[in-house]
Design a protein around this motif. Structure first.
Motif, PDB file in Angstrom:
ATOM      1  N   GLN A   3      -2.503  14.536  -2.624  1.00 18.44           N
ATOM      2  CA  GLN A   3      -2.052  13.144  -2.526  1.00 18.44           C
ATOM      3  C   GLN A   3      -2.204  12.679  -1.093  1.00 18.44           C
ATOM      4  O   GLN A   3      -1.922  13.432  -0.148  1.00 18.44           O
ATOM      5  N   LEU A   4      -2.643  11.434  -0.932  1.00 22.82           N
ATOM      6  CA  LEU A   4      -2.757  10.809   0.381  1.00 22.82           C
ATOM      7  C   LEU A   4      -1.799   9.634   0.441  1.00 22.82           C
ATOM      8  O   LEU A   4      -1.769   8.803  -0.484  1.00 22.82           O
ATOM      9  N   VAL A   5      -1.012   9.559   1.502  1.00 21.41           N
ATOM     10  CA  VAL A   5      -0.032   8.482   1.646  1.00 21.41           C
ATOM     11  C   VAL A   5      -0.215   7.819   3.000  1.00 21.41           C
ATOM     12  O   VAL A   5      -0.054   8.462   4.049  1.00 21.41           O
ATOM     13  N   SER A  21      -1.120   5.917   9.721  1.00 25.65           N
ATOM     14  CA  SER A  21      -1.144   7.348   9.431  1.00 25.65           C
ATOM     15  C   SER A  21      -1.528   7.565   7.972  1.00 25.65           C
ATOM     16  O   SER A  21      -1.190   6.749   7.111  1.00 25.65           O
ATOM     17  N   CYS A  22      -2.208   8.646   7.720  1.00 27.66           N
ATOM     18  CA  CYS A  22      -2.561   9.054   6.360  1.00 27.66           C
ATOM     19  C   CYS A  22      -2.141  10.511   6.223  1.00 27.66           C
ATOM     20  O   CYS A  22      -2.807  11.410   6.770  1.00 27.66           O
ATOM     21  N   THR A  90      -6.883  -8.469   9.313  1.00 29.47           N
ATOM     22  CA  THR A  90      -5.911  -8.512   8.225  1.00 29.47           C
ATOM     23  C   THR A  90      -6.538  -8.016   6.934  1.00 29.47           C
ATOM     24  O   THR A  90      -7.588  -8.498   6.507  1.00 29.47           O
ATOM     25  N   ALA A  91      -5.902  -7.016   6.316  1.00 28.34           N
ATOM     26  CA  ALA A  91      -6.432  -6.404   5.102  1.00 28.34           C
ATOM     27  C   ALA A  91      -5.464  -5.338   4.632  1.00 28.34           C
ATOM     28  O   ALA A  91      -4.515  -4.987   5.347  1.00 28.34           O
ATOM     29  N   VAL A  92      -5.723  -4.819   3.449  1.00 28.24           N
ATOM     30  CA  VAL A  92      -5.081  -3.588   3.021  1.00 28.24           C
ATOM     31  C   VAL A  92      -5.972  -2.433   3.477  1.00 28.24           C
ATOM     32  O   VAL A  92      -7.178  -2.439   3.209  1.00 28.24           O
ATOM     33  N   TYR A  93      -5.372  -1.491   4.165  1.00 26.23           N
ATOM     34  CA  TYR A  93      -6.116  -0.354   4.701  1.00 26.23           C
ATOM     35  C   TYR A  93      -5.853   0.876   3.835  1.00 26.23           C
ATOM     36  O   TYR A  93      -4.695   1.194   3.525  1.00 26.23           O
ATOM     37  N   TYR A  94      -6.940   1.542   3.477  1.00 28.19           N
ATOM     38  CA  TYR A  94      -6.880   2.713   2.609  1.00 28.19           C
ATOM     39  C   TYR A  94      -7.459   3.930   3.324  1.00 28.19           C
ATOM     40  O   TYR A  94      -8.479   3.825   4.005  1.00 28.19           O
ATOM     41  N   CYS A  95      -6.845   5.065   3.108  1.00 30.89           N
ATOM     42  CA  CYS A  95      -7.481   6.290   3.589  1.00 30.89           C
ATOM     43  C   CYS A  95      -8.196   6.973   2.431  1.00 30.89           C
ATOM     44  O   CYS A  95      -7.826   6.817   1.260  1.00 30.89           O
ATOM     45  N   ASN A  96      -9.187   7.723   2.792  1.00 33.24           N
ATOM     46  CA  ASN A  96     -10.107   8.334   1.844  1.00 33.24           C
ATOM     47  C   ASN A  96     -10.470   9.710   2.382  1.00 33.24           C
ATOM     48  O   ASN A  96     -10.621   9.886   3.597  1.00 33.24           O
ATOM     49  N   TRP A 104      -8.083   9.025  -2.680  1.00 34.94           N
ATOM     50  CA  TRP A 104      -7.704   7.746  -2.085  1.00 34.94           C
ATOM     51  C   TRP A 104      -6.198   7.647  -1.976  1.00 34.94           C
ATOM     52  O   TRP A 104      -5.469   8.143  -2.843  1.00 34.94           O
ATOM     53  N   GLY A 105      -5.749   6.993  -0.930  1.00 41.92           N
ATOM     54  CA  GLY A 105      -4.349   6.632  -0.821  1.00 41.92           C
ATOM     55  C   GLY A 105      -4.092   5.317  -1.524  1.00 41.92           C
ATOM     56  O   GLY A 105      -5.010   4.674  -2.049  1.00 41.92           O
ATOM     57  N   GLN A 106      -2.830   4.886  -1.477  1.00 43.67           N
ATOM     58  CA  GLN A 106      -2.437   3.673  -2.203  1.00 43.67           C
ATOM     59  C   GLN A 106      -2.612   2.408  -1.352  1.00 43.67           C
ATOM     60  O   GLN A 106      -2.548   1.304  -1.876  1.00 43.67           O
ATOM     61  N   GLY A 107      -2.823   2.576  -0.064  1.00 44.95           N
ATOM     62  CA  GLY A 107      -3.059   1.439   0.821  1.00 44.95           C
ATOM     63  C   GLY A 107      -1.815   0.997   1.565  1.00 44.95           C
ATOM     64  O   GLY A 107      -0.688   1.182   1.104  1.00 44.95           O
TER      65      GLY A 107
END
Length: 114
Positions: A3-5, A21-22, A90-96, A104-107
């Motif tokens: 899981q990525l958070v 942070s991820c 400005t955006a939703v940032y996701y880790c991968n 993928w994280g939830q953003g």
């Protein structure tokens, strides 16, 4: 299953800084590459930055010189230091993360506004 958070998003004024942070639920040393993406409504998700397990990094032209990606294998965490933020960040940032599977994280929402 790893899981990525993501965390660290929020509202910041133009010119300000944030550190995302991820955190992974397992070891990140097995990931060949980890990346940050971002997405705004109605647009495709775009690559912001990436880092390999050999610490080779790459950045989108729009963030070069302002953002820094890093990873701490001991803490199983990847970071994105964002400086000199602009409204267009400005955006939703996701880790991968990629090993033999893609995760993928939830953003986390980043809003740059005065």
């Amino acid at each position: 299953q790893v899981q990525l958070v993501e965390s660290g998003g929020g509202l910041v004024q133009p010119g300000g800084s944030l550190r995302l942070s991820c955190a992974a639920s397992g070891s990140i040393s097995n990931f060949y590459v980890m990346r940050w993406y971002r997405q705004v409504p109605g647009k495709q998700r775009e690559l912001v930055a990436g880092i390999t397990n050999g610490d080779t990094t790459n950045y989108a032209e729009s963030v070069k010189g302002r953002f820094t990606i890093s990873r701490d294998n001991a803490k199983n965490t990847m970071y994105l230091q964002m400086n000199s933020l602009k409204p267009e960040d400005t955006a939703v940032y996701y880790c991968n993360a990629f090993s033999h599977l893609v995760y993928w994280g939830q953003g986390t929402q980043v809003t740059v506004s005065s």
